[in-house]
Write an enzyme that holds these catalytic residues in place. Structure first.
Site, PDB file in Angstrom:
ATOM      1  N   ASN A   1      45.459  49.219  43.898  1.00 40.32           N
ATOM      2  CA  ASN A   1      45.427  48.080  45.279  1.00 40.32           C
ATOM      3  C   ASN A   1      44.340  47.315  45.910  1.00 40.32           C
ATOM      4  OD1 ASN A   1      46.995  47.521  47.802  1.00 40.32           O
ATOM      5  ND2 ASN A   1      45.613  48.003  48.687  1.00 40.32           N
TER       6      ASN A   1
ATOM      7  N   ASP B   1      32.032  51.630  46.285  1.00 36.34           N
ATOM      8  CA  ASP B   1      32.039  50.172  46.161  1.00 36.34           C
ATOM      9  C   ASP B   1      32.754  49.766  44.473  1.00 36.34           C
ATOM     10  OD1 ASP B   1      32.251  47.398  45.404  1.00 36.34           O
ATOM     11  OD2 ASP B   1      29.784  47.319  45.960  1.00 36.34           O
TER      12      ASP B   1
ATOM     13  N   LYS C   1      45.092  38.358  39.198  1.00 32.02           N
ATOM     14  CA  LYS C   1      46.384  39.488  39.666  1.00 32.02           C
ATOM     15  C   LYS C   1      47.255  38.840  38.113  1.00 32.02           C
ATOM     16  CE  LYS C   1      45.579  41.071  43.325  1.00 32.02           C
ATOM     17  NZ  LYS C   1      45.656  42.296  42.945  1.00 32.02           N
TER      18      LYS C   1
ATOM     19  N   TYR D   1      41.859  34.247  42.048  1.00 36.81           N
ATOM     20  CA  TYR D   1      43.107  34.835  42.823  1.00 36.81           C
ATOM     21  C   TYR D   1      43.667  35.240  41.866  1.00 36.81           C
ATOM     22  CZ  TYR D   1      46.455  38.262  45.748  1.00 36.81           C
ATOM     23  OH  TYR D   1      46.779  38.947  46.058  1.00 36.81           O
TER      24      TYR D   1
END
Length: 255
Positions: free
Chosen positions: A93, A65, A163, A159
């Protein structure tokens, strides 16, 4: 294949998902030994590792994790041990894409996305760079960001923000790690095919295909190709760069 990564040892995080498996497959095809990290998709990562080994490549699966800093360091250490004391490439990734309205979003919801998509990138990169510096010869780190880093979608505020920060982390890390021969870049994919996507979101897929000059969704291998390039000697003078892999959608005017 051309053997662009012959002799390299690469760690790909989030390698149980579609994009991660595509990256791992392409690295192996180009000659790298591949460590496939996963958190819950152990079976999928294991199947890809088996395929790589059956094709004559080297692969192993590690589970962790990555929201836990100690787990990030453990995965890097175990990858190095498996690689015979070497790690030449890291592909960050691992990530999640959750949805939620920003006005009512709880801090815990925000933090869950930031910890997985951004903080793990920081911790894994820091751990990997320590190894790359000690072993000499440099190395490469590639972050998987998203075109949402600059083109946010509704319900994706956490999100998109994470990013965008991933892209900037790559640029900042390129500055500070460059003197040690370590290159850091980011890859920003557009919509990439996954099983069941067309059935789950038919209208979105149609709109994407209409907007993309290339006329199709991305494939995991498309992202893998970009990562192979950035980890190879072909990109020896490329660092701090965001490579957009979206079939040309970002070229469309937004007005």
């Amino acid at each position: 294949m051309s053997g662009l990564l012959e002799g390299q040892v690469a760690l790909v995080t989030g390698a149980g998902g579609g994009i991660g498996r595509g990256i791992a497959a392409r690295f192996a095809e180009e000659g790298a030994g591949v460590v496939l990290h996963c958190r819950t998709a152990v079976e999928a990562a294991g199947e890809m590792a088996s395929r790589i080994r059956e094709s004559g490549g080297r692969a192993v699966v590690l589970r962790a994790d990555l929201t836990d800093e100690d787990a990030c360091r453990r995965v890097v250490r175990e990858a190095v041990d498996w690689g015979g004391g070497r790690l030449t490439a890291l592909v960050n990734n691992a990530g999640v894409q959750l949805t939620g309205e920003l006005p009512g979003m709880a801090l815990a919801e925000w933090q869950a996305v930031v910890d997985t998509n951004l903080s793990s990138v920081f911790a894994c990169t820091q751990a990997a760079v320590e190894v790359m510096r000690e072993q000499g010869g440099g190395g490469s780190v590639t972050h998987i960001a998203s075109i949402e880093a600059s083109r946010p979608e509704p319900l994706h505020a956490h999100y998109a923000a994470a990013k965008a920060a991933v892209v900037m982390h790559a640029r900042a890390a390129a500055l500070e790690y460059g003197p040690f021969g370590i290159r850091v870049n980011s890859v920003s994919p557009g919509l990439v095919h996954r099983e069941g996507l067309e059935e789950a979101w038919p209208e979105g897929v149609r709109r994407w295909q209409a907007a993309a000059p290339a006329g199709r969704l991305g494939r995991p291998e498309d992202v893998g190709d970009a990562c192979v390039f950035l980890a190879s000697g072909l990109a020896s003078w490329v660092t701090g760069h965001e490579l957009v892999v979206d079939g040309g959608v970002s070229a469309r005017p937004g007005w």
